[in-house]
Design a protein around this motif. Structure first.
Motif, PDB file in Angstrom:
ATOM      1  N   GLN A  94       0.821  -1.207   0.000  1.00 33.40           N
ATOM      2  CA  GLN A  94       0.000   0.000   0.000  1.00 33.40           C
ATOM      3  C   GLN A  94       0.853   1.255   0.000  1.00 33.40           C
ATOM      4  O   GLN A  94       0.496   2.259  -0.596  1.00 33.40           O
ATOM      5  N   GLN A  95       1.993   1.215   0.665  1.00 36.20           N
ATOM      6  CA  GLN A  95       2.863   2.388   0.716  1.00 36.20           C
ATOM      7  C   GLN A  95       3.563   2.615  -0.617  1.00 36.20           C
ATOM      8  O   GLN A  95       3.778   3.747  -1.027  1.00 36.20           O
ATOM      9  N   ALA A  96       3.935   1.533  -1.296  1.00 35.05           N
ATOM     10  CA  ALA A  96       4.663   1.674  -2.557  1.00 35.05           C
ATOM     11  C   ALA A  96       3.743   1.986  -3.727  1.00 35.05           C
ATOM     12  O   ALA A  96       4.175   2.577  -4.710  1.00 35.05           O
ATOM     13  N   SER A  97       2.484   1.571  -3.631  1.00 37.27           N
ATOM     14  CA  SER A  97       1.573   1.798  -4.747  1.00 37.27           C
ATOM     15  C   SER A  97       0.930   3.167  -4.606  1.00 37.27           C
ATOM     16  O   SER A  97       0.277   3.465  -3.625  1.00 37.27           O
ATOM     17  N   GLY A  98       1.123   3.981  -5.600  1.00 34.34           N
ATOM     18  CA  GLY A  98       0.502   5.291  -5.613  1.00 34.34           C
ATOM     19  C   GLY A  98      -0.908   5.196  -6.154  1.00 34.34           C
ATOM     20  O   GLY A  98      -1.345   4.161  -6.641  1.00 34.34           O
ATOM     21  N   VAL A 133       9.521   5.573 -16.107  1.00 35.42           N
ATOM     22  CA  VAL A 133      10.371   4.562 -15.468  1.00 35.42           C
ATOM     23  C   VAL A 133      10.142   4.601 -13.962  1.00 35.42           C
ATOM     24  O   VAL A 133      10.192   5.668 -13.348  1.00 35.42           O
ATOM     25  N   ASP A 134       9.897   3.428 -13.382  1.00 32.07           N
ATOM     26  CA  ASP A 134       9.722   3.312 -11.942  1.00 32.07           C
ATOM     27  C   ASP A 134      11.050   3.636 -11.254  1.00 32.07           C
ATOM     28  O   ASP A 134      12.093   3.102 -11.626  1.00 32.07           O
ATOM     29  N   THR A 169      12.444   0.247  -9.299  1.00 35.49           N
ATOM     30  CA  THR A 169      12.802  -0.956 -10.054  1.00 35.49           C
ATOM     31  C   THR A 169      13.455  -0.658 -11.397  1.00 35.49           C
ATOM     32  O   THR A 169      13.963  -1.561 -12.048  1.00 35.49           O
ATOM     33  N   SER A 170      13.397   0.580 -11.840  1.00 32.76           N
ATOM     34  CA  SER A 170      13.910   1.010 -13.152  1.00 32.76           C
ATOM     35  C   SER A 170      13.225   0.295 -14.308  1.00 32.76           C
ATOM     36  O   SER A 170      13.807   0.120 -15.375  1.00 32.76           O
ATOM     37  N   GLU A 171      11.976  -0.113 -14.105  1.00 31.87           N
ATOM     38  CA  GLU A 171      11.217  -0.790 -15.155  1.00 31.87           C
ATOM     39  C   GLU A 171      10.326   0.213 -15.889  1.00 31.87           C
ATOM     40  O   GLU A 171       9.791   1.142 -15.277  1.00 31.87           O
ATOM     41  N   PRO A 172      10.140   0.023 -17.207  1.00 33.41           N
ATOM     42  CA  PRO A 172       9.286   0.932 -17.976  1.00 33.41           C
ATOM     43  C   PRO A 172       7.807   0.617 -17.736  1.00 33.41           C
ATOM     44  O   PRO A 172       7.402  -0.545 -17.741  1.00 33.41           O
ATOM     45  N   LEU A 173       7.029   1.671 -17.526  1.00 31.57           N
ATOM     46  CA  LEU A 173       5.604   1.531 -17.225  1.00 31.57           C
ATOM     47  C   LEU A 173       4.782   2.470 -18.092  1.00 31.57           C
ATOM     48  O   LEU A 173       5.291   3.493 -18.557  1.00 31.57           O
ATOM     49  N   VAL A 174       3.503   2.133 -18.275  1.00 29.66           N
ATOM     50  CA  VAL A 174       2.527   3.048 -18.854  1.00 29.66           C
ATOM     51  C   VAL A 174       1.241   2.931 -18.050  1.00 29.66           C
ATOM     52  O   VAL A 174       0.970   1.904 -17.433  1.00 29.66           O
ATOM     53  N   LEU A 175       0.469   3.982 -18.072  1.00 33.05           N
ATOM     54  CA  LEU A 175      -0.852   3.992 -17.463  1.00 33.05           C
ATOM     55  C   LEU A 175      -1.866   3.978 -18.597  1.00 33.05           C
ATOM     56  O   LEU A 175      -1.796   4.826 -19.498  1.00 33.05           O
ATOM     57  N   LEU A 210     -11.866   2.485 -16.007  1.00 33.85           N
ATOM     58  CA  LEU A 210     -11.030   1.355 -15.639  1.00 33.85           C
ATOM     59  C   LEU A 210      -9.602   1.745 -15.997  1.00 33.85           C
ATOM     60  O   LEU A 210      -9.312   2.065 -17.153  1.00 33.85           O
ATOM     61  N   ALA A 211      -8.714   1.755 -14.993  1.00 33.44           N
ATOM     62  CA  ALA A 211      -7.328   2.179 -15.204  1.00 33.44           C
ATOM     63  C   ALA A 211      -6.382   1.062 -14.770  1.00 33.44           C
ATOM     64  O   ALA A 211      -6.667   0.322 -13.834  1.00 33.44           O
ATOM     65  N   ALA A 212      -5.256   0.953 -15.473  1.00 37.86           N
ATOM     66  CA  ALA A 212      -4.256  -0.058 -15.131  1.00 37.86           C
ATOM     67  C   ALA A 212      -2.861   0.495 -15.378  1.00 37.86           C
ATOM     68  O   ALA A 212      -2.625   1.218 -16.340  1.00 37.86           O
ATOM     69  N   GLU A 213      -1.954   0.126 -14.492  1.00 38.88           N
ATOM     70  CA  GLU A 213      -0.537   0.441 -14.680  1.00 38.88           C
ATOM     71  C   GLU A 213       0.112  -0.835 -15.221  1.00 38.88           C
ATOM     72  O   GLU A 213       0.011  -1.895 -14.606  1.00 38.88           O
ATOM     73  N   VAL A 214       0.723  -0.716 -16.393  1.00 42.27           N
ATOM     74  CA  VAL A 214       1.255  -1.889 -17.092  1.00 42.27           C
ATOM     75  C   VAL A 214       2.765  -1.806 -17.152  1.00 42.27           C
ATOM     76  O   VAL A 214       3.339  -0.783 -17.536  1.00 42.27           O
ATOM     77  N   ASN A 215       3.404  -2.903 -16.764  1.00 41.76           N
ATOM     78  CA  ASN A 215       4.861  -3.013 -16.803  1.00 41.76           C
ATOM     79  C   ASN A 215       5.253  -3.503 -18.207  1.00 41.76           C
ATOM     80  O   ASN A 215       4.884  -4.602 -18.609  1.00 41.76           O
ATOM     81  N   LEU A 216       5.986  -2.693 -18.941  1.00 42.60           N
ATOM     82  CA  LEU A 216       6.352  -3.026 -20.322  1.00 42.60           C
ATOM     83  C   LEU A 216       7.484  -4.038 -20.410  1.00 42.60           C
ATOM     84  O   LEU A 216       7.772  -4.546 -21.491  1.00 42.60           O
TER      85      LEU A 216
END
Length: 93
Positions: free
Chosen positions: A28-32, A58-59, A62-68, A84-90
């Motif tokens: 919960q703390q890490a997820s915005g 980029v997170d 973790t330095s991983e690429p993300l999109v919303l 409906l929204a999702a954060e996707v790790n590329l």
């Protein structure tokens, strides 16, 4: 979320863009808040029936690429009911 590791967070938002429910792989703390990442302009576009895909970011941890990604939720009468929204790790694509 259990079947596809690319989804980091998923949330259902009401018509005002406030989170109703959320599922996340993060603490919960890490997820915005996904709702907090959608600007008023983007929310207006989604309310008009247009899906949204953010630029890649980029997170910091973790330095991983993300999109919303966010799409309008429409009922059988064509009325806007929410988002409906999702954060996707590329990394997984």
């Amino acid at each position: 979320m259990g079947r596809d590791p690319a989804f980091r967070q998923v949330a259902a938002l009401n018509t005002q863009g406030q989170e109703l429910v959320k599922s996340s792989r993060l603490s919960q703390q890490a997820s915005g808040s996904l709702a907090g990442q959608l600007t008023a302009e983007v929310l207006d576009q989604i309310r008009q029936g247009n899906p949204h895909i953010s630029p890649v970011y980029v997170d910091q941890l973790t330095s991983e690429p993300l999109v919303l990604v966010a799409t309008p939720v429409i009922n059988a009468l064509g009325e806007f009911q929410g988002i409906l929204a999702a954060e996707v790790n590329l990394k997984f694509m």
